[in-house]
Each structure stands twice: as C-alpha cells, then as structure tokens.
Motif scaffolding. Structure first.
Motif, PDB file in Angstrom:
ATOM      1  N   ALA A 756      41.301  43.315  -2.477  1.00 40.88           N
ATOM      2  CA  ALA A 756      40.024  43.156  -3.181  1.00 40.88           C
ATOM      3  C   ALA A 756      38.976  44.120  -2.631  1.00 40.88           C
ATOM      4  CB  ALA A 756      39.528  41.714  -3.049  1.00 40.88           C
ATOM      5  N   LYS A 757      38.967  44.305  -1.312  1.00 40.15           N
ATOM      6  CA  LYS A 757      37.992  45.223  -0.721  1.00 40.15           C
ATOM      7  C   LYS A 757      38.224  46.652  -1.199  1.00 40.15           C
ATOM      8  CE  LYS A 757      37.102  42.779   3.660  1.00 40.15           C
ATOM      9  NZ  LYS A 757      37.285  42.829   5.127  1.00 40.15           N
ATOM     10  N   GLY A 758      39.488  47.064  -1.240  1.00 42.32           N
ATOM     11  CA  GLY A 758      39.800  48.434  -1.642  1.00 42.32           C
ATOM     12  C   GLY A 758      39.338  48.755  -3.054  1.00 42.32           C
ATOM     13  N   PRO A 759      39.741  47.953  -4.055  1.00 44.87           N
ATOM     14  CA  PRO A 759      39.247  48.217  -5.414  1.00 44.87           C
ATOM     15  C   PRO A 759      37.722  48.217  -5.500  1.00 44.87           C
ATOM     16  CG  PRO A 759      41.117  46.750  -5.505  1.00 44.87           C
ATOM     17  CD  PRO A 759      40.775  46.918  -4.049  1.00 44.87           C
ATOM     18  N   TYR A 760      37.060  47.307  -4.747  1.00 44.93           N
ATOM     19  CA  TYR A 760      35.604  47.260  -4.771  1.00 44.93           C
ATOM     20  C   TYR A 760      35.013  48.591  -4.294  1.00 44.93           C
ATOM     21  CZ  TYR A 760      30.797  45.892  -3.691  1.00 44.93           C
ATOM     22  OH  TYR A 760      29.431  45.833  -3.633  1.00 44.93           O
TER      23      TYR A 760
END
Length: 850
Positions: A756-760
């Motif tokens: 989730a952090k990466g796509p954000y």
C-alpha cells in the motif's frame, strides 16, 4: 475515571491478581459464546474506555448469535509481534514521527508504542553457502551485510519503551513466538488476562494451536495497534471442526494439515474463526496443533483455534488445573476423519492444489500437457522427453522435466513440530546407511526455525546424516520461501534454459508461488520435511514411490521409500528421548544474552534517530511531510496498470532478490553499490527510495498494457513503454493522479505494508477491482488509497474499458461502507462502483492518511 465494568473485577483466591470476570455479567448470552469470541469479549470489557471501545461494542459481542458478520467490533491484543522485514518500516515510521513531533516543538520521547511489541530479527538470512560449507558463514554474512539495519534495531530497543528486540541468529519469528514469547495468561499492573497477539507474519496464526488468539496483520495495522488503537474486525462467524478417527502411522502432520486445508477450503469458511473439538483433538500434540493452525490463511480462515486443555498446559509446563471446555451448540460444524488422511504435496504453483503422493508422477505429466495456467506448463509432446547433459564438478549429469534442483527444509510451518523434523532426520539416517546420496548439483538446505530444532536434531544423532545428504544447517531465519536461495549453479541454469525445462523445487514451507524460489524454477511443491528429503534423493518429482526405487546403491541394490521410512513409534520414542525441557532453557539463555556480534553493535544514544543520508538501508520516509486530513476527489486520473485476476502481494511488492535491470538496481548502482551488495527488497524495507522503485517490479507481473510478463507499463500520454516507476515519476511531474484497474482477488498473499505504501508513493489514489483480499483492502484505506469495487457482474471488459481513458472520482462530503459512487470515464459513460471497505472508526471524525 471509574471503569464502566469495574463491578466485574474479581480477585484470585491467593489475592495476588485481579481479573475481569465476564461471568459476573449474569448474561445468558455469555454461555452461548464460542471460546474464541469470549477472548474478544474479555479484551473489550477490559479496554472499554468509551473512546476506542464502547459499551455498545460489548453488547454486540454478547449478541454474537445475531450480530456475526454484521457488527464491527474492536479488538485490543495483549501484544504485537514484528519480524524484521515488516518491523523495520514500522520502526522507521515511529522514528520519523519523533522527528515530526520535535519539529512542532514537542517532546519526541512521547512517541512510544503503547502496546508491548516484540521485534524478531529473522528474515534477512540469505543462503550464500550450502552443502558442506560451514553454516556459520551464512550467519556472519547476514550480520555484516545488515549492519546498518542492526544498528537501527539496537537503537530502537534502547530509545523506545515497550519494544523488545530479539537479536539475529536466534530463530524465526513464529518459532520464537511459540517457544519464548507466548503465555496462556498475561500479567500487567496486577491484572491477569488471556494472552493474544497480532503479528506482521502470516505464520502468526500458529499461536492459536496453543489456545492463544492471534492472526497476521499488515505493517500499517500493526503500527496503529502499537500506538494504542484496537484492530477493527467484523464480528466473525465461528465454525466448529470436529476431529474423529485415528491418524495413519505413515501420515505426518503436514499430511493432516493439507487434508484439513482441503476440507475447510471446500466448506467455504473465508473470514471465519474455526474452533477444533472432538475425540481426535486429544491425539494431536501441541506442535501438531500449531502446524494445523499455521495453514489457516491457506483456507482463508482468520484463525484456527484449539481451546486450552491438558495438552496445552503440559506444553507450557503449567499445573493440571481443569479447564472447562465449551461444547458446540447451534454452530456450523464440519466433521473430519483423521484416518482418511494420506501423504500429499501441494503445487506446482499454488498451495491449494493438493496432489496425493501416490499420484504425483501422473499429475506432473498432466501439468506438462495442460495449457499454461494455475497448474499447466503446455510443453509439446515432442519436447517432453528431452534430456540436457551438463558438467558439474567434472562429472556429467542430465536434467529433464521434473528434475529437482532445489530441496529445502526451511524455517516455517514444520520446524515447530519435532515429530515431523525427526521423521526427516531418521529418514536421512536410514538413507545414508542404505548407501543413498543426493546429486550434488541440487541446492539443498536446512534452515531450522530456532536453535532448539538444531539442538534436538543433534541430540537425537540425525543431524550428521542430514549433512551427509547435503542438508547443512545454513542459519536461522526465513530463507528459501522468501526468495533468499543462493543462485543455482551456472551449468544447471544453462541446462534448464537450453531445454526450456520445467525444473522443480521442493520445500517444507507454505509459500511457493511461481518464480518466487528462483526465476528459472517454474514448478515448486510444498511437502513435509521427510518428503523433501525423499524427492531430493530421487532427484525428480516424476516418481512413483510405491513402484520405483529412490536410488541404487553402489552394490546395485534398489532402495525403495518404504525400506527407509521410520515408523511412528520410532519417531515418538526419539522425540521423548531428545526433546526435553533443558533445550527450551538453553534457548531462553541465547535470546536474553544475544550473540557476540549483536552485543558489540554500536548504536546512537539519542532520543531522535540521527539519519545517515548516505545509508541505502535506512531513510526517513516522506509520509509526514504532507499530511492529508480527509479523502480527496480524483480528477482526470490516468491508469498506471491494467491488471487481471489474482494479483498477489508478491506482484505488487516483491520480497526476493533485486533484479540487476530493475529501477531499484539503477538507484543502488547510482549509490556505487555492486549487484552483490544489493541484498533483497525485504532487507531494504527501511528505504522508501528502494521500495517505491520495487513496487510492481515482479518479473511475473501481467500488465494488459504490455501483453507479456514484466515490470513495465505504458506511459499513455507519450505512448512509451517504461519501467513502472519511471512512468509513475513522469505522471507525478505532470501532476496527473493515477489509478489501477484490476480483476478478482486483488492483493491476495502475504501481508506487507509496502503493497500500500509503494503505490501511494507512486501517486496511485484508487484501485478499481472486481474484488479485494480483505487485509490488503484495509491497508489501502490506511494509506488513503480508495478500494473501489465494480458492481456485481461487471468488470473492465464488460464495460469496454481500454484503460487508456481518463477517470474522475468525485467523493461526497460523508462516506459510508458499500456506498455507491459514479466514476466518470472520459466523456463517454459512467462506471458505477461501491466503496468496498469499512470507513475506519475515528473519534476525530476525519480520515487521517499518511
């Protein structure tokens, strides 16, 4: 203030401890609750503060019969468990929070976990040396390679309250949890209460085998719990699993696991709690139970709970106080006959695809014939009999379809169970005594879950026989199943590529997605440790153990599996003789004393962490530089990726090695690192620059914009094909928001905060999919990415979406679960979606995003 349920406080007879006694509610509904739900109730009563946990939550839990699958309730676990791959980004975030607090003129030492947190350094082990090399070399390499990370962990153990760091070279996180950290009862401030845990490791569910409620969560959820927020969950349904019958002497625990997995998966228990009962339960030792409970993510249960009984108490060496076991009332009950279990393996690509060992040869042949899919490889008939010769250490060997090139008894699933490991060890002993050998080109390894396993393997006398077959102890930590296998021999790789062979890996774990072990090994099977040894001896999965020999001795004698398989009685006797309490005491001593390298690690003596801007492992993340306090509408977004079904967390955020041609590799090379120094994505989760570049970097990613596997996408404005990171970077420079289109089961697999952090950080603000894996959906919400779901019977194809349109998502002033939204697609038409999530409970009436 007076506790709302202070009238339920009772005192033990000796007067030393107090506890909240739900029976004093005098509510008849309490007697109808399953034991696992009673744990939720006690935690809610004890933590009822009118803020995070309210009296209506207690009433909802008491009203479980009517509220299951309806009411959302909070759960405050007794502790949090972190492994280092997910623990390091959580602790980096806490360190960054201290920076943010200090920047606003407040005391940074106020930032501490409220919930007791254990962090086990275990996932960074790589197999650089195997076979007959000294296993300590792997440990030395791990400690030197990860020095920056270890310095940071050491600082965390000193700077933060309520943080306990278990040093490296002790054991795997779930093993340490079972052997050292867990208690049936926790004690705090004069109160006793049931032990419970949430952990950032899929194996956390093992603890339910000891009657301790626990399950895996993502790194984002774990951070919230660490800081005092309860986990929100839909009040679950509970399924009773009645075990009857007797276990076949040739059946191992993993066979029972795979058999139960099959039954429960077919029963459709996704998201439910499972409680075991019946006459068959008493046949299962505590390690047997934890092995069964470990696999519950594979049949999609939240937990598989074995209530505390005499077997559990004996395991904890407690007194033999009677435990009142609640029988099942009007619940759904599944009956499983243990005598029906036979040896199985699972694969070649998914854990749910079970194959009876007796049918393995025929099943692998059908995999070669079938079209490419979850089981098939579509090898033409004229190429199925190809044999590719190669030289290894001056001797010629041949590889064929089905040849085993990786055989790993690894540190998960089975190593908590002495009987299974001893069966493998005794099998190895008998094989050596019979004159059998493992072909030297096979990448064999033995990664015990902890020093306890090595101790009893050594005491029983089987460890030298493991070594003689090439199963050398390579160290303590997660290795093969997270992609940390050392590269195969170059001659082996060349032979596989030359013949386009379906080479095989066999491992005793529960993770084996295609390409995860090694990108040139297409077929991977989960098996019990003794079967890993058996297939390594055979050198192929294309064998019928009942009709074909494992090998031929130097005297020309054929040796079959039945000739060397140890009896159940022999294994049990060996276990009784070798697995003794002194082993656990030795393990505790190692944990508390650490090791020489860890004890000599220097760390800063400061309240805030002094970030080293040259570090490629630890970096202050940018999450706190621009906080958003409410969800934002999205205007004219482009689609970054157009994905299909079953996009796993491995596809979104790989945990294995960093490919030399990847965006992350380019970044590390710009820092003057050589490929040998890249380490893995898992080890670099404390560096957002690496992890953002590693998002959607899987070589198996199927992006419909591209048409072939790989970490590439189409930059729509220019029409160029770029690395996913490079395309996202261009979109962000042009201030264009991004979304992702996907099919069914988006985000299945291991929980990872960087999914989730990466796509954000790539600029993704919404994912529109046919369905989501629940845990990943919650992680997206935690990062401020909207999980939107197509209406039933609709998808991108039925709506004739090409993915090249511009999308506008307008949010109303207030949001509610399953609220339907209209998504504008260009100027052509509207796509109707609904918000597939619970809007997080937040007393401040805002949705706080990173």
């Amino acid at each position: 203030a007076e506790h709302s349920y202070s009238h339920l406080i009772d005192t033990l007879e000796d007067g030393r401890f107090k506890f909240f006694n739900p029976q004093k509610l005098n509510d008849p509904r309490y007697d109808q609750l399953p034991l696992s739900i009673r744990v939720l109730l006690e935690a809610a009563i004890r933590n009822c503060d009118g803020f995070y946990t309210k009296e209506e939550d207690i009433q909802n839990i008491l009203d479980w019969q009517q509220q299951q699958n309806k009411a959302e309730v909070p759960f405050s676990p007794a502790r949090v468990l972190l492994q280092d791959f997910t623990g390091i980004p959580a602790m980096v975030d806490l360190a960054a929070m201290r920076d943010a607090v200090a920047k606003h003129g407040m005391d940074p030492s106020l930032v501490n976990p409220k919930c007791p947190t254990d962090l086990i350094v275990d996932h960074s082990l790589q197999i650089d040396y195997s076979k007959w090399c000294v296993s300590l070399k792997n440990q030395e390499m791990e400690l030197v390679r990860n020095k920056e990370r270890l310095q940071f962990f050491k600082w965390c153990s000193k700077a933060f309250k309520n943080v306990n760091v278990v040093p490296p070279d002790v054991g795997a996180v779930h093993q340490v949890n079972l052997e050292y950290l867990s208690r049936v009862i926790q004690v705090s401030d004069g109160f006793i209460y049931p032990d419970s845990v949430v952990g950032t490791d899929s194996h956390t569910t093992m603890i339910n085998g000891l009657g301790i409620l626990g399950w895996g969560v993502g790194g984002i959820e774990s951070e919230a719990v660490m800081l005092g927020q309860p986990v929100s969950l839909t009040l679950p349904q509970v399924v009773g699993c009645k075990l009857v019958g007797s276990i076949n002497p040739l059946t191992t625990s993993i066979d029972v696991v795979l058999g139960i997995t099959k039954h429960l998966r077919q029963a459709g228990i996704a998201g439910k709690f499972v409680e075991f009962f019946g006459p068959g339960v008493c046949q299962l030792s505590a390690p047997d139970r934890t092995t069964i409970a470990n696999m519950c993510p594979e049949y999609n249960a939240t937990v598989s709970f074995f209530p505390v009984d005499q077997v559990t108490l004996k395991h904890f060496k407690k007194t033999s106080d009677k435990v009142k076991l609640k029988l099942f009332l009007n619940w759904q009950v599944i009956e499983i006959n243990l005598s029906s279990m036979v040896p199985y393996v699972s694969g070649p690509k998914r854990p749910q695809d079970r194959v009876a060992v007796s049918s393995m040869k025929e099943d692998f042949q059908s995999c070669l014939d079938e079209k490419v899919g979850f089981k098939g490889f579509h090898i033409s008939k004229e190429k199925q009999d190809i044999r590719v010769p190669f030289l290894h250490c001056g001797q010629e060997y041949q590889l064929v379809h089905g040849s085993v090139v990786i055989a790993a008894v690894i540190s998960c699933t089975n190593n908590c169970n002495p009987s299974v490991m001893l069966t493998a060890g005794l099998l190895a002993k008998k094989a050596v005594e019979a004159g059998l050998v493992v072909k030297p080109y096979i990448r064999t390894s033995l990664a015990p879950g902890s020093g306890m396993v090595t101790h009893y393997l050594n005491t029983s006398g089987v460890l030298p026989y493991f070594s003689q077959l090439g199963f050398e102890v390579i160290g303590y930590g997660c290795a093969t199943c997270v992609g940390n296998t050392a590269p195969l021999r170059e001659a082996v790789v060349d032979a596989i590529k030359q013949g386009d062979l379906v080479a095989c890996g066999v491992l005793s774990g529960n993770r084996h997605f295609e390409g995860r072990l090694c990108d040139c090994v297409r077929a991977n099977y989960l098996a019990s440790p003794p079967l890993v040894v058996a297939y390594a001896l055979a050198g192929t999965v294309g064998i019928d153990f009942e009709k074909e020999p494992l090998g031929v001795t130097s005297e020309g004698k054929e040796v079959y599996l039945c000739d060397i398989w140890p009896s159940r009685e022999e294994v049990q006797q060996t276990e009784e003789d070798t697995v003794i309490s002194s082993i656990f005491k030795d393990l505790r001593g190692r944990m508390e004393k650490g090791n020489t390298f860890w004890n000599n690690v220097d760390c800063p003596d400061s309240v805030v962490f002094p970030w080293d801007h040259k570090s490629t492992y630890i970096r202050s993340p940018s999450f706190f530089s621009k906080l958003v306090t409410a969800p934002q509408s999205i205007e004219n977004a482009h689609v970054l990726l157009f994905l299909g079904d079953k996009v796993t967390t491995d596809h979104i955020s790989p945990a294995g090695s960093i490919a030399r041609v990847s965006a992350a590799a380019k970044y590390l090379q710009s820092k003057r690192l050589t490929p040998r120094e890249f380490n893995s994505y898992g080890a670099r989760r404390g560096n957002d620059a690496v992890m953002t570049r590693g998002t959607f970097a899987s070589i198996k990613l199927q992006n419909r914009f591209i048409g072939k596997p790989g970490p590439k996408t189409l930059h729509i404005p220019s029409g160029q094909t770029l690395d996913v990171f490079e395309a996202a970077e261009r979109y962000q420079r042009d201030s264009i928001p991004l979304i992702i289109l996907a099919g069914k089961d988006y985000g299945s697999g291991n929980s990872r905060d960087w999914v989730a952090k990466g796509p954000y950080l790539l600029g993704v603000r919404a994912v529109i999919a046919e369905s989501f894996e629940k845990l990943h959906k919650n992680q997206l919400v935690g990062m401020g990415i909207m999980p939107l779901q197509f209406l039933p019977d609709q998808n991108a194809d039925s709506l004739e979406l090409s993915g090249k349109e511009r999308f506008t998502i307008t949010l109303p002033d207030s949001l509610s679960p399953r609220q339907q939204l209209a998504v504008k697609v260009g100027n052509r038409h509207l796509v109707s979606c609904f918000i597939n999530c619970f809007v997080p409970r937040n007393p401040y009436k805002t949705t706080v995003l990173y």
